[in-house]
Design a protein around this motif. Structure first.
Motif, PDB file in Angstrom:
ATOM      1  N   GLN A   1      -1.606 -48.395 -14.271  1.00 54.51           N
ATOM      2  CA  GLN A   1      -2.251 -47.501 -13.308  1.00 54.51           C
ATOM      3  C   GLN A   1      -1.739 -46.074 -13.495  1.00 54.51           C
ATOM      4  OE1 GLN A   1      -1.908 -46.861  -8.611  1.00 54.51           O
ATOM      5  NE2 GLN A   1      -2.691 -48.895  -9.119  1.00 54.51           N
TER       6      GLN A   1
ATOM      7  N   THR B   1      -7.125 -49.362 -11.628  1.00 58.78           N
ATOM      8  CA  THR B   1      -5.973 -49.828 -10.855  1.00 58.78           C
ATOM      9  C   THR B   1      -4.873 -50.450 -11.698  1.00 58.78           C
ATOM     10  OG1 THR B   1      -7.119 -51.909 -10.472  1.00 58.78           O
ATOM     11  CG2 THR B   1      -7.317 -50.203  -8.775  1.00 58.78           C
ATOM     12  N   THR B   2      -5.190 -51.083 -12.789  1.00 58.55           N
ATOM     13  CA  THR B   2      -4.152 -51.658 -13.648  1.00 58.55           C
ATOM     14  C   THR B   2      -4.241 -51.152 -15.080  1.00 58.55           C
ATOM     15  OG1 THR B   2      -5.492 -53.615 -14.163  1.00 58.55           O
ATOM     16  CG2 THR B   2      -3.974 -53.776 -12.272  1.00 58.55           C
TER      17      THR B   2
ATOM     18  N   THR C   1      -8.666 -44.512  -8.920  1.00 58.57           N
ATOM     19  CA  THR C   1      -7.554 -44.869  -8.054  1.00 58.57           C
ATOM     20  C   THR C   1      -6.714 -43.617  -7.811  1.00 58.57           C
ATOM     21  OG1 THR C   1      -5.746 -46.451  -7.715  1.00 58.57           O
ATOM     22  CG2 THR C   1      -5.982 -45.512  -9.921  1.00 58.57           C
TER      23      THR C   1
END
Length: 478
Positions: free
Chosen positions: A234, A194-195, A104
């Motif tokens: 993230q 992403t997380t 990301t």
């Protein structure tokens, strides 16, 4: 520099090229590309089918990005990271399919931020040591030059010029400890997804979570970090930014305190900052020698100190695993904090390496006040000769008030010693009193404290940073 657009004075006027480079597009985007290369290399090492040709293509294009082309792509895509992904893909078509694989935006953005923190903190440490080296030489040279001490900016027990300088050094050594701590505890963010769950990488490695974790650790090693943060969303914890800028604020506080002292000493005509042969102190008053460098230290230090509130609010206002109200603020606050402190330390190095001392002015002011400070010794001597300590104390108080009035109301010399010599209660002659007015009798262990402090605390630090010790004082742009 464009003449029709605002330019930042920190880069154009005050900070060094070295610090400016760390926050430059060249460093930033070059680091992004190195992170993409490290990601692809490590994914290949862990079994993903990344072609050697793709890695070779990435290596061939680490620094030849075109900001104009990247800007065109960003205007189309409205995403800075993807603009550079596409731009790199255009330059290295063999690698296009695997650039940013599984990552990301925070993979390149946050890890680059951490690398910038590390490199900038290392430069700040070097700046601190260079100033400490200059102040150490100053302290050693003036270790026993007695000077009037001040508490509340009122005359107090004498110290020495060298001892006062050790107080400035001690503040900087405390700052250096903080900077070194930040460097030693700074960690890598890694490839978190992403997380922060690494789900995309677990999927890439077909469910092998151990490989996903090894991916982060290996990339961290390649980028020069011993560890990654234990967990993350993230992004890396925004408290890291707040902590680093708090440390920078400490450096700015020490420099500002030093600059205040120099400005006050300049007013007293005892110590002045360097003043060049053709330098103009005032456009209206040609005779003036304004302490403009010290004033500039105060101004820039104030900016660095106030910038600590930005990352503090950012850290406090993040939502869950990520929110984007940090990005625009970070782009401004973090580079400006480092650039401000860099400029402050360059100024402090320049000032501390060229301070001019005026011993006769120092002695004159000290001797004006020394009779008051000598009274305790005189009182003790008279008491040993049979006098009543309390009666003597009252006589000293009365004589001191009367002598003070002569100085303050009439502008006359301090005649306290004449008054005491004329008072039979003290049983002392004026010649004997002169013996009690030697400044070295009142500085305590100040000269020895300078020697001990430099040997025990300063020399080991200078030995750890030999390159910084050898740096000459910088020539200022203005």
């Amino acid at each position: 520099m464009s003449i029709d657009r605002y330019s930042n004075p920190l880069t154009e006027r005050y900070a060094s090229a070295e610090m400016s480079y760390i926050f430059s597009p060249k460093f930033k985007f070059g680091t992004w590309r190195r992170l993409w290369l490290a990601l692809a290399e490590t994914e290949q090492e862990l079994g993903l089918p990344i072609p050697d040709a793709a890695l070779a293509a990435l290596r061939d294009h680490l620094d030849d990005f075109d900001l104009k082309r990247a800007g065109e792509l960003e205007r189309q895509l409205r995403h800075d990271v993807m603009a550079h992904v596409h731009h790199l893909g255009e330059q290295a078509p063999e690698a296009r399919a695997i650039i940013h694989l599984g990552a990301t935006s925070a993979y390149v953005g946050d890890n680059t931020d951490l690398i910038q923190h590390r490199e900038a903190l290392r430069l700040v440490a070097r700046r601190i040591v260079a100033v400490v080296a200059g102040l150490s030489a100053f302290a050693r040279e003036h270790r026993d030059l007695a000077t009037l001490g001040f508490t509340h900016f009122q005359p107090a027990q004498p110290t020495t010029v060298g001892k006062r300088a050790t107080l400035w050094i001690q503040d900087l050594l405390l700052d250096l400890e903080e900077v070194e701590f930040r460097i030693s505890t700074l960690r890598f963010h890694g490839s978190r997804g992403t997380t922060g769950t690494q789900a995309s990488f677990v999927d890439l490695f077909q469910g092998d979570g151990e490989k996903a974790e090894r991916l982060t650790r290996r990339i961290a090693e390649k980028m020069g970090f011993a560890q990654a943060y234990g967990v993350g969303g993230q992004t890396y914890p925004r408290k890291v930014d707040a902590a680093c800028l708090s440390t920078l604020s400490g450096v700015a506080q020490s420099a500002s305190k030093f600059a205040n002292d120099v400005r006050l000493l300049s007013h007293l005509k005892e110590v002045e900052e360097p003043f060049e042969e053709q330098q103009i102190g005032s456009s209206a008053m040609p005779y003036k020698r304004n302490p403009m460098r010290s004033e500039r230290i105060n101004a820039l230090a104030r900016h660095a100190i106030t910038l600590t509130i930005d990352p503090a609010f950012t850290a406090a206002s993040q939502w869950f695993e990520r929110t984007l109200d940090d990005s625009a603020n970070k782009r401004i606050a973090i580079p400006e904090a480092y650039l401000s402190v860099d400029a402050v330390m360059l100024l402090m190095h320049n000032v501390s390496s060229g301070m001019v001392v005026y011993p006769e002015m120092i002695r004159r002011r000290l001797m004006e006040e020394l009779p008051f400070m000598a009274t305790e010794n005189l009182m003790m001597r008279a008491a040993r000769g049979g006098g009543d300590r309390q009666d003597l104390h009252e006589k000293v108080r009365v004589h001191s008030i009367q002598a003070g009035l002569q100085v303050k109301q009439h502008g006359r010399p301090n005649d306290l010693m004449d008054r005491i010599a004329a008072d039979p209660a003290f049983g002392v002659t004026r010649a004997e009193l002169e013996e009690d007015l030697r400044p070295e009798l009142y500085v305590g262990r100040a000269p020895q404290q300078v020697d001990e402090f430099l040997a025990e605390w300063v020399e080991p630090v200078l030995a750890r940073y030999p390159d910084a010790v050898g740096e000459s004082a910088p020539e200022l742009k203005v």
